[in-house]
Scaffold this motif. Structure first.
Motif, short mmCIF file in Angstrom:
data_model
loop_
_atom_site.label_atom_id
_atom_site.label_comp_id
_atom_site.label_asym_id
_atom_site.label_seq_id
_atom_site.Cartn_x
_atom_site.Cartn_y
_atom_site.Cartn_z
N MET A 1 0.79 -1.28 -0.11
CA MET A 1 -0.08 -0.03 0.05
C MET A 1 0.89 1.45 0.04
N LYS A 2 0.68 2.21 -1.03
CA LYS A 2 1.32 3.38 -0.98
C LYS A 2 1.16 4.22 0.37
N TRP A 3 1.98 5.00 0.57
CA TRP A 3 2.19 5.99 1.83
C TRP A 3 0.84 6.64 1.80
N ILE A 4 0.70 7.41 0.72
CA ILE A 4 -0.72 8.44 0.71
C ILE A 4 -1.75 7.84 0.97
N GLN A 5 -1.98 6.63 0.45
CA GLN A 5 -3.11 5.71 0.69
C GLN A 5 -3.37 5.52 2.16
N LYS A 6 -2.42 5.20 3.01
CA LYS A 6 -2.27 4.78 4.18
C LYS A 6 -2.59 5.90 5.01
N HIS A 7 -2.00 7.04 4.59
CA HIS A 7 -2.26 8.20 5.71
C HIS A 7 -3.15 9.23 5.16
N THR A 8 -4.06 9.15 4.17
CA THR A 8 -5.09 10.05 3.61
C THR A 8 -6.09 10.63 4.71
N ILE A 9 -6.42 9.87 5.64
CA ILE A 9 -7.13 10.58 6.72
C ILE A 9 -6.40 11.64 7.62
N GLN A 10 -5.11 10.98 7.82
CA GLN A 10 -4.42 12.04 8.77
C GLN A 10 -3.94 13.34 8.08
N ILE A 11 -3.70 13.07 6.68
CA ILE A 11 -3.18 14.32 5.87
C ILE A 11 -4.40 15.21 5.70
N THR A 12 -5.48 14.85 5.51
CA THR A 12 -6.69 15.57 5.30
C THR A 12 -7.14 16.25 6.79
N GLU A 13 -6.91 15.57 7.88
CA GLU A 13 -7.07 15.99 9.10
C GLU A 13 -6.06 17.36 9.18
N CYS A 14 -4.62 17.13 8.88
CA CYS A 14 -4.04 18.11 8.99
C CYS A 14 -4.22 19.27 8.13
N LEU A 129 -3.62 23.56 -1.42
CA LEU A 129 -3.64 22.70 -0.15
C LEU A 129 -5.25 22.32 -0.18
N ALA A 130 -6.23 23.20 -0.17
CA ALA A 130 -7.36 22.84 -0.10
C ALA A 130 -7.95 22.29 -1.30
N ILE A 131 -7.46 22.39 -2.27
CA ILE A 131 -7.86 21.29 -3.46
C ILE A 131 -7.52 19.85 -3.07
N ILE A 132 -6.13 19.78 -2.67
CA ILE A 132 -5.53 18.47 -2.36
C ILE A 132 -6.55 17.92 -1.18
N GLY A 133 -6.77 18.76 -0.38
CA GLY A 133 -7.57 18.25 1.04
C GLY A 133 -8.88 17.78 0.30
N THR A 134 -9.59 18.49 -0.73
CA THR A 134 -10.82 18.10 -1.14
C THR A 134 -10.74 16.80 -2.19
N LYS A 135 -9.68 16.68 -2.72
CA LYS A 135 -9.55 15.29 -3.42
C LYS A 135 -9.22 14.07 -2.54
N LEU A 136 -8.62 14.36 -1.43
CA LEU A 136 -8.46 13.45 -0.52
C LEU A 136 -9.57 13.18 0.27
N SER A 137 -10.42 13.92 0.73
CA SER A 137 -11.78 13.72 1.16
C SER A 137 -12.60 13.16 0.27
N ILE A 138 -12.90 13.31 -1.00
CA ILE A 138 -13.33 12.65 -2.09
C ILE A 138 -13.02 11.07 -1.94
N HIS A 139 -11.90 10.88 -1.96
CA HIS A 139 -11.13 9.45 -1.83
C HIS A 139 -11.53 8.56 -0.65
N ILE A 140 -11.41 9.50 0.57
CA ILE A 140 -11.96 8.90 1.81
C ILE A 140 -13.48 8.56 1.65
N LYS A 141 -14.48 9.29 1.16
CA LYS A 141 -15.77 9.16 1.18
C LYS A 141 -16.14 7.78 0.24
N HIS A 142 -15.11 7.57 -0.94
CA HIS A 142 -15.51 6.56 -1.91
C HIS A 142 -15.01 5.20 -1.13
#
Length: 144
Positions: A1-14, A129-142
């Motif tokens: 598993m890629k690092w980004i996939q593993k830490h998506t929630i933490q990155i979005t929270e930051c 940064l907000a766009i990255i957060g939005t994209k990661l939030s979409i990923h989390i939702k899916h």
């Protein structure tokens, strides 16, 4: 598993925490120095006619978005609102730099140490940064 996939929630929270701090700080500095903020709005040929509304609307929007960012279920919408608000601020700065004969006073707080051009680039970074957060939030939702 890629690092980004593993830490998506933490990155979005930051990212969300970054915007919570930014918006609460910005709103508080505007509200605590209400008269200065209103005077700055009145100096802007573009915003002066709306200063009496904007002096309250902008900080309330910032605080509202900050509150929404606290709730994971509302985070996608809040980050989307963050993108929209930051784009709005950035368009205003660009307009002032490009078309205004008179550049009004700078923002309050820490941001006042930046020139208008530096503020433009700072905002562009926050939009990214907000766009990255939005994209990661979409990923989390899916994936949940």
């Amino acid at each position: 598993m890629k690092w980004i996939q593993k830490h998506t929630i933490q990155i979005t929270e930051c990212i969300s925490l970054t915007f919570i701090l930014l918006f609460v700080y910005a709103a508080a500095s505007k509200l605590f120095d209400y008269h200065k903020f209103r005077a700055q709005l009145m100096q802007s040929e573009l915003l002066a006619p709306y200063a009496n509304i904007l002096v309250w609307m902008i900080p309330l929007l910032e605080l509202g978005i900050a509150i929404l960012l606290l709730f994971p279920k509302l985070r996608l919408q809040a980050l989307t609102f963050s993108v929209i608000l930051m784009i709005s601020f950035t368009i205003y700065i660009w307009y002032i730099l490009k078309y205004s004969d008179h550049i009004p006073c700078s923002c309050g707080g820490i941001i006042n140490t930046l020139s208008w051009t530096e503020h433009l680039f700072f905002n562009l970074m926050l939009i990214l940064l907000a766009i990255i957060g939005t994209k990661l939030s979409i990923h989390i939702k899916h994936t949940t």
